[in-house]
Design a protein around this motif. Sequence first.
Motif, mmCIF file in Angstrom:
data_model
loop_
_atom_site.group_PDB
_atom_site.id
_atom_site.type_symbol
_atom_site.label_atom_id
_atom_site.label_comp_id
_atom_site.label_asym_id
_atom_site.label_seq_id
_atom_site.Cartn_x
_atom_site.Cartn_y
_atom_site.Cartn_z
ATOM 1 N N ILE A 132 -10.483 -10.042 7.809
ATOM 2 C CA ILE A 132 -10.115 -9.139 8.909
ATOM 3 C C ILE A 132 -8.637 -9.283 9.275
ATOM 4 O O ILE A 132 -7.949 -8.296 9.519
ATOM 5 C CB ILE A 132 -11.002 -9.398 10.146
ATOM 6 C CG1 ILE A 132 -12.489 -9.184 9.834
ATOM 7 C CG2 ILE A 132 -10.550 -8.553 11.343
ATOM 8 C CD1 ILE A 132 -12.870 -7.776 9.445
ATOM 9 N N ALA A 133 -8.133 -10.519 9.295
ATOM 10 C CA ALA A 133 -6.718 -10.743 9.613
ATOM 11 C C ALA A 133 -5.823 -10.040 8.593
ATOM 12 O O ALA A 133 -4.823 -9.419 8.961
ATOM 13 C CB ALA A 133 -6.402 -12.238 9.656
ATOM 14 N N ASP A 134 -6.195 -10.114 7.319
ATOM 15 C CA ASP A 134 -5.424 -9.439 6.273
ATOM 16 C C ASP A 134 -5.424 -7.927 6.491
ATOM 17 O O ASP A 134 -4.401 -7.260 6.309
ATOM 18 C CB ASP A 134 -5.996 -9.742 4.887
ATOM 19 C CG ASP A 134 -5.920 -11.210 4.516
ATOM 20 O OD1 ASP A 134 -5.055 -11.926 5.053
ATOM 21 O OD2 ASP A 134 -6.733 -11.637 3.670
ATOM 22 N N MET A 135 -6.594 -7.396 6.886
ATOM 23 C CA MET A 135 -6.679 -5.957 7.149
ATOM 24 C C MET A 135 -5.770 -5.573 8.310
ATOM 25 O O MET A 135 -5.055 -4.568 8.239
ATOM 26 C CB MET A 135 -8.124 -5.552 7.458
ATOM 27 C CG MET A 135 -9.038 -5.602 6.255
ATOM 28 S SD MET A 135 -10.800 -5.333 6.572
ATOM 29 C CE MET A 135 -10.865 -4.246 7.924
ATOM 30 N N ALA A 136 -5.784 -6.369 9.375
ATOM 31 C CA ALA A 136 -4.938 -6.082 10.538
ATOM 32 C C ALA A 136 -3.462 -6.143 10.159
ATOM 33 O O ALA A 136 -2.678 -5.279 10.572
ATOM 34 C CB ALA A 136 -5.242 -7.069 11.668
ATOM 35 N N LEU A 137 -3.088 -7.154 9.377
ATOM 36 C CA LEU A 137 -1.699 -7.267 8.921
ATOM 37 C C LEU A 137 -1.293 -6.048 8.101
ATOM 38 O O LEU A 137 -0.220 -5.471 8.315
ATOM 39 C CB LEU A 137 -1.512 -8.532 8.082
ATOM 40 C CG LEU A 137 -1.439 -9.841 8.849
ATOM 41 C CD1 LEU A 137 -1.671 -11.025 7.920
ATOM 42 C CD2 LEU A 137 -0.102 -9.962 9.548
ATOM 43 N N THR A 138 -2.140 -5.649 7.181
ATOM 44 C CA THR A 138 -1.836 -4.510 6.308
ATOM 45 C C THR A 138 -1.713 -3.215 7.106
ATOM 46 O O THR A 138 -0.757 -2.447 6.926
ATOM 47 C CB THR A 138 -2.909 -4.365 5.223
ATOM 48 O OG1 THR A 138 -2.969 -5.581 4.472
ATOM 49 C CG2 THR A 138 -2.617 -3.205 4.290
ATOM 50 N N ILE A 139 -2.660 -2.980 7.994
ATOM 51 C CA ILE A 139 -2.614 -1.770 8.821
ATOM 52 C C ILE A 139 -1.397 -1.818 9.740
ATOM 53 O O ILE A 139 -0.694 -0.816 9.916
ATOM 54 C CB ILE A 139 -3.921 -1.594 9.613
ATOM 55 C CG1 ILE A 139 -5.079 -1.318 8.646
ATOM 56 C CG2 ILE A 139 -3.789 -0.470 10.647
ATOM 57 C CD1 ILE A 139 -6.458 -1.429 9.278
ATOM 58 N N GLY A 140 -1.118 -2.989 10.324
ATOM 59 C CA GLY A 140 0.040 -3.145 11.198
ATOM 60 C C GLY A 140 1.345 -2.867 10.485
ATOM 61 O O GLY A 140 2.224 -2.180 11.010
ATOM 62 N N VAL A 141 1.485 -3.394 9.274
ATOM 63 C CA VAL A 141 2.705 -3.141 8.496
ATOM 64 C C VAL A 141 2.792 -1.656 8.125
ATOM 65 O O VAL A 141 3.871 -1.055 8.201
ATOM 66 C CB VAL A 141 2.765 -4.045 7.247
ATOM 67 C CG1 VAL A 141 3.860 -3.600 6.294
ATOM 68 C CG2 VAL A 141 2.969 -5.503 7.658
ATOM 69 N N GLY A 142 1.665 -1.051 7.765
ATOM 70 C CA GLY A 142 1.659 0.378 7.456
ATOM 71 C C GLY A 142 2.095 1.216 8.650
ATOM 72 O O GLY A 142 2.896 2.147 8.517
ATOM 73 N N LEU A 143 1.571 0.875 9.831
ATOM 74 C CA LEU A 143 1.974 1.593 11.044
ATOM 75 C C LEU A 143 3.435 1.362 11.376
ATOM 76 O O LEU A 143 4.127 2.261 11.860
ATOM 77 C CB LEU A 143 1.090 1.179 12.225
ATOM 78 C CG LEU A 143 -0.364 1.629 12.163
ATOM 79 C CD1 LEU A 143 -1.144 1.071 13.349
ATOM 80 C CD2 LEU A 143 -0.476 3.145 12.093
ATOM 81 N N MET A 144 3.925 0.132 11.099
ATOM 82 C CA MET A 144 5.349 -0.160 11.332
ATOM 83 C C MET A 144 6.220 0.704 10.423
ATOM 84 O O MET A 144 7.250 1.231 10.854
ATOM 85 C CB MET A 144 5.635 -1.642 11.097
ATOM 86 C CG MET A 144 7.081 -2.033 11.322
ATOM 87 S SD MET A 144 7.663 -1.793 13.003
ATOM 88 C CE MET A 144 6.748 -3.072 13.846
ATOM 89 N N ILE A 145 5.810 0.860 9.180
ATOM 90 C CA ILE A 145 6.560 1.720 8.252
ATOM 91 C C ILE A 145 6.563 3.160 8.767
ATOM 92 O O ILE A 145 7.611 3.813 8.768
ATOM 93 C CB ILE A 145 5.978 1.613 6.826
ATOM 94 C CG1 ILE A 145 6.271 0.223 6.256
ATOM 95 C CG2 ILE A 145 6.528 2.715 5.920
ATOM 96 C CD1 ILE A 145 5.516 -0.096 4.977
ATOM 97 N N LEU A 146 5.404 3.641 9.222
ATOM 98 C CA LEU A 146 5.352 4.996 9.797
ATOM 99 C C LEU A 146 6.267 5.120 11.011
ATOM 100 O O LEU A 146 6.983 6.109 11.168
ATOM 101 C CB LEU A 146 3.923 5.359 10.195
ATOM 102 C CG LEU A 146 2.959 5.656 9.068
ATOM 103 C CD1 LEU A 146 1.552 5.875 9.623
ATOM 104 C CD2 LEU A 146 3.412 6.858 8.266
#
Length: 160
Positions: A126-140
Motif C-alpha cells: 500500500i505504501a508503494d501504491m501511495a508513493l507512486t500515485i503521489g509522484v504521479g499527481l506531483m508530475i501532473l
Amino acid sequence: MLLYYIIALFIILVDQLTKYLTVQSIPLHETVEVIPSILSFTYHRNTGAAWSILEGQMWFFYIVTVIVVGVIIYYLHTHGKEDRLFALSLSLILGGAIGNFIDRLFLQYVVDMIRLEFIQFPIFNIADMALTIGVGLMILYLIRDEWKEYQKKKVGKTSD
C-alpha cells in the motif's frame, strides 16, 4: 492542512494493517490467489527499494527518508494551502514514505504482498501504491503549473 496529515496517517495505518495481516496469515514466499490470473497476495521481504535496488543499504534509506519527510512537511506547511493537488500529492508521498520507513526501522526490510499476475511486475504494498500515485499527481501538478506560467507569459506578450 490537517486533512492532508489525516490522509497520510490513513495511508500509514492501512499500509501497516495490510502488512500485519500478510505476515500473520501468509507464509513467507507463499501465494494466495485473490482473482485468478489477475491478483494474488504473496508475502515477500524486500531489503531494498523498488525492484529491490540498493538491497541491504538500510542506513541510506534511513537518511533519505528522514530528509524526504522533512522536505515534504516543510512544503506542506509553506505551500500546501496554495494548491490542493500539490498538497494531496505530498500527503500520499508522506504516508507512503513513512509506511515503508516503519518496516525498515523495525524489521530491517519492507513487507510486500500485492502481486499482479497478468504482468511481470515486482510485488508491492500500500505504501508503494501511495508513493507512486503521489509522484504521479506531483508530475501532473508540475505540468499544470508550468502550463499556467506559459499561459501567463503568452498573455503578457500579446498585450505588449
